[in-house]
Scaffold this active site. Structure first.
Site, PDB file in Angstrom:
ATOM      1  CB  CYS A 115      -0.906  -0.040   1.163  1.00 56.43           C
ATOM      2  SG  CYS A 115      -2.082  -1.347   1.158  1.00 56.43           S
ATOM      3  CG  HIS A 285      -3.328   3.371   1.308  1.00 56.39           C
ATOM      4  ND1 HIS A 285      -3.505   2.798   0.275  1.00 56.39           N
ATOM      5  CD2 HIS A 285      -3.615   2.506   2.374  1.00 56.39           C
ATOM      6  CE1 HIS A 285      -3.921   1.503   0.297  1.00 56.39           C
ATOM      7  NE2 HIS A 285      -3.697   0.996   1.251  1.00 56.39           N
ATOM      8  CG  ASN A 315      -6.466  -0.976   0.202  1.00 61.42           C
ATOM      9  OD1 ASN A 315      -5.982  -0.501  -0.429  1.00 61.42           O
ATOM     10  ND2 ASN A 315      -6.260  -1.499   1.304  1.00 61.42           N
TER      11      ASN A 315
HETATM   12  O1  UT7 Z   1      -4.151  -1.132   2.984  1.00 66.67           O
HETATM   13  C1  UT7 Z   1      -3.765  -2.296   3.849  1.00 66.67           C
HETATM   14  C2  UT7 Z   1      -3.998  -1.720   5.408  1.00 66.67           C
HETATM   15  N1  UT7 Z   1      -5.103  -2.335   5.791  1.00 66.67           N
HETATM   16  C3  UT7 Z   1      -5.902  -1.684   6.492  1.00 66.67           C
HETATM   17  O2  UT7 Z   1      -5.382  -0.259   6.729  1.00 66.67           O
HETATM   18  C4  UT7 Z   1      -6.877  -2.130   7.568  1.00 66.67           C
HETATM   19  C5  UT7 Z   1      -7.188  -1.632   8.797  1.00 66.67           C
HETATM   20  N2  UT7 Z   1      -8.198  -1.955   9.407  1.00 66.67           N
HETATM   21  C6  UT7 Z   1      -9.617  -1.924   9.180  1.00 66.67           C
HETATM   22  O3  UT7 Z   1      -9.940  -1.492   8.178  1.00 66.67           O
HETATM   23  C7  UT7 Z   1     -10.426  -2.478  10.072  1.00 66.67           C
HETATM   24  O4  UT7 Z   1      -9.802  -3.264  11.216  1.00 66.67           O
HETATM   25  C8  UT7 Z   1     -11.520  -3.576   9.508  1.00 66.67           C
HETATM   26  C9  UT7 Z   1     -12.348  -2.808   8.449  1.00 66.67           C
HETATM   27  C10 UT7 Z   1     -10.482  -4.632   8.798  1.00 66.67           C
HETATM   28  C11 UT7 Z   1     -12.125  -4.176  10.419  1.00 66.67           C
HETATM   29  O5  UT7 Z   1     -13.135  -3.365  11.299  1.00 66.67           O
HETATM   30  P1  UT7 Z   1     -12.819  -3.559  12.949  1.00 66.67           P
HETATM   31  O6  UT7 Z   1     -13.888  -2.262  13.559  1.00 66.67           O
HETATM   32  O7  UT7 Z   1     -11.395  -3.533  13.389  1.00 66.67           O
HETATM   33  O8  UT7 Z   1     -13.705  -4.872  13.221  1.00 66.67           O
HETATM   34  P2  UT7 Z   1     -13.179  -6.522  13.913  1.00 66.67           P
HETATM   35  O9  UT7 Z   1     -12.316  -6.853  12.857  1.00 66.67           O
HETATM   36  O10 UT7 Z   1     -12.937  -6.059  15.133  1.00 66.67           O
HETATM   37  O11 UT7 Z   1     -14.434  -7.260  13.764  1.00 66.67           O
HETATM   38  C12 UT7 Z   1     -15.633  -6.839  14.638  1.00 66.67           C
HETATM   39  C13 UT7 Z   1     -16.658  -7.908  14.076  1.00 66.67           C
HETATM   40  C14 UT7 Z   1     -16.530  -9.357  14.604  1.00 66.67           C
HETATM   41  O12 UT7 Z   1     -17.325  -9.976  14.974  1.00 66.67           O
HETATM   42  P3  UT7 Z   1     -17.390 -10.251  16.517  1.00 66.67           P
HETATM   43  O13 UT7 Z   1     -16.043 -11.039  17.071  1.00 66.67           O
HETATM   44  O14 UT7 Z   1     -17.669  -9.034  17.247  1.00 66.67           O
HETATM   45  O15 UT7 Z   1     -18.610 -11.004  16.581  1.00 66.67           O
HETATM   46  C15 UT7 Z   1     -15.766  -9.751  13.148  1.00 66.67           C
HETATM   47  O16 UT7 Z   1     -15.837 -11.100  12.663  1.00 66.67           O
HETATM   48  O17 UT7 Z   1     -17.211  -7.936  12.980  1.00 66.67           O
HETATM   49  C16 UT7 Z   1     -16.949  -8.879  12.113  1.00 66.67           C
HETATM   50  N3  UT7 Z   1     -16.592  -8.792  10.891  1.00 66.67           N
HETATM   51  C17 UT7 Z   1     -17.347  -8.816   9.788  1.00 66.67           C
HETATM   52  N4  UT7 Z   1     -19.059  -8.495   9.900  1.00 66.67           N
HETATM   53  C18 UT7 Z   1     -19.499  -8.540   8.733  1.00 66.67           C
HETATM   54  C19 UT7 Z   1     -15.109  -8.821  10.167  1.00 66.67           C
HETATM   55  N5  UT7 Z   1     -15.446  -8.680   8.960  1.00 66.67           N
HETATM   56  C20 UT7 Z   1     -16.685  -8.669   8.579  1.00 66.67           C
HETATM   57  C21 UT7 Z   1     -17.632  -8.334   7.452  1.00 66.67           C
HETATM   58  N6  UT7 Z   1     -18.757  -8.335   7.548  1.00 66.67           N
HETATM   59  N7  UT7 Z   1     -16.775  -8.072   6.352  1.00 66.67           N
END
Ligand code: UT7
Length: 358
Positions: A115, A285, A315
């Site tokens: 990225c 980014h 992304n």
């Molecule tokens: O360019 C490369 C660099 N990458 C990034 O910059 C990514 C940076 N991180 C992020 O953008 C965020 O961390 C994400 C969008 C990837 C995830 O968001 P989050 O608020 O950190 O969510 P999380 O991973 O803590 O997940 C929260 C909940 C979980 O469920 P439980 O454990 O609370 O029941 C996940 O299983 O959301 C669930 N979850 C989803 N639900 C619906 C994870 N992915 C999804 C999804 N749809 N696609």
């Protein structure tokens, strides 16, 4: 040497025509439009057709950038291509793009800082032109993420609307294993052309950069398989165990991005005697709209000085900076003379900022 700068000459983009919205993804994995919008800001993304490779999209963006710069392809004397998804393991996409543009043999350099790839590319262009090694440089950022998605033929048919589904519960469960990643990414390419120009007092050109790399954070975003750490580099067992699919600790990446991107931009501006008040545009980014909102707040920048387009493309890794810059220019946010900062962070960990006077 000191009087020559890498002056921006033109930009172009290539995004695939196929638009995949959040509702379409909810047919093949356990997610929802509101979750994706709230957590990332993404509404839709673009996917290439099977068989379209990074060099195809990259060459298309390059042609558009050359046309904008009013330059013939053969005037280019150096190509830098940033991609983590070349057409094949090797060679990289740089020479594929050179061949597709019909350019005579010239240096073609592949870089892969994920990225942060395009930000690193801007630093390389600056160094090549200031040192006199090159005069007309084409910088391409491209990634085709769909090649990394572990979907079956049936899932692809549903994504592409050739089959309305539903897919089997087992397939739905398999796809959902990777939902935290799959909903974020899209395919795309962007290119910028730079020419060596004597500094005429306007101060135009790439002014400088502040880039970093730190392997201590490797594990937070990586593809475990497909490399020289394995012998052989891929087996059927590794594919079955999904070791060819990236793994990401999203929360850790998020926290690093909201701190390190604004820090690099602030330090770079200070190094050049500027503050954020002098900035006309910040191009970040596009990994998550929430990251960029937090970074904007940390820098105290008003909305008109920031451009985001993750809503439309997701992304696109190496392509986010040039696509976002190109669209910001089209929206009138980066006219000639504008001071623009680029900031990025991605796997490696690689991050940093670059300053350009358009
Ligand atoms: O360019 C490369 C660099 N990458 C990034 O910059 C990514 C940076 N991180 C992020 O953008 C965020 O961390 C994400 C969008 C990837 C995830 O968001 P989050 O608020 O950190 O969510 P999380 O991973 O803590 O997940 C929260 C909940 C979980 O469920 P439980 O454990 O609370 O029941 C996940 O299983 O959301 C669930 N979850 C989803 N639900 C619906 C994870 N992915 C999804 C999804 N749809 N696609």
């Amino acid at each position: 040497m000191s009087g020559v700068r890498a002056r921006f000459a033109g930009s172009g983009i290539a995004v695939p025509p196929r638009v995949i919205d959040n509702h379409r993804l909810a047919r093949i994995l356990d997610t929802g439009d509101s979750w994706i919008r709230e957590r990332s800001g993404i509404v839709e993304r673009r996917y290439v057709e099977a068989g379209v490779a990074s060099s195809d999209l990259g060459a298309e963006a390059a042609r558009a950038a050359l046309a904008a710069a009013r330059m013939e392809a053969d005037e280019i004397d150096y190509i830098v291509c940033a991609t983590m998804t070349p057409d094949q393991l090797f060679p990289g996409a740089g020479t594929m793009i050179q061949q597709k543009l019909g350019i005579r043999p010239i240096p073609a350099l592949d870089i892969r800082q994920q990225c942060a790839g395009f930000a690193y590319g801007l630093q390389v262009v600056d160094a090549l032109i200031r040192s006199g090694v090159a005069r007309h440089v084409l910088l391409v950022g491209v990634d085709v993420h769909t090649c990394l998605m572990p979907f079956s033929e049936r899932t692809w048919a549903v994504i592409e609307g050739r089959d309305e589904g539903p897919i089997s519960p087992a397939e739905f469960a398999w796809n959902s294993r990777f939902r935290n990643l799959l909903v974020l990414f899209g395919d795309g390419a962007g290119a910028m052309v730079f020419r060596a120009s004597e500094d005429d007092g306007s101060g135009r050109g790439i002014l400088g950069s502040k880039l970093y790399g730190d392997g201590n954070h490797k594990e937070i975003l990586t593809v475990p398989g497909l490399g020289s750490a394995r012998r052989p580099f891929v087996t059927a067992e590794q594919i079955a165990a999904a070791e060819t699919v990236p793994v990401m600790d999203g929360k850790k990446v998020f926290k690093l991005a909201v701190t390190l991107m604004p820090q690099a931009a602030t330090d770079l501006l200070a190094e050049h005697g500027y503050t954020t008040a002098d900035l006309d545009l910040l191009v970040m980014h596009q990994a998550n709209l929430r990251i960029n909102e937090a970074a904007q707040k940390a820098l105290g920048l008003p909305d008109e000085k920031v451009h985001n387009n993750i809503q439309k493309y997701g992304n696109t890794t190496s392509a986010t900076l040039p696509i976002c810059f190109h669209e910001a220019r089209e929206a009138g946010k980066a006219p000639e003379g504008a001071l623009v900062a680029f900031a990025a962070l991605g796997a490696g960990l690689h991050w940093g900022a670059v300053l350009l006077r358009v």
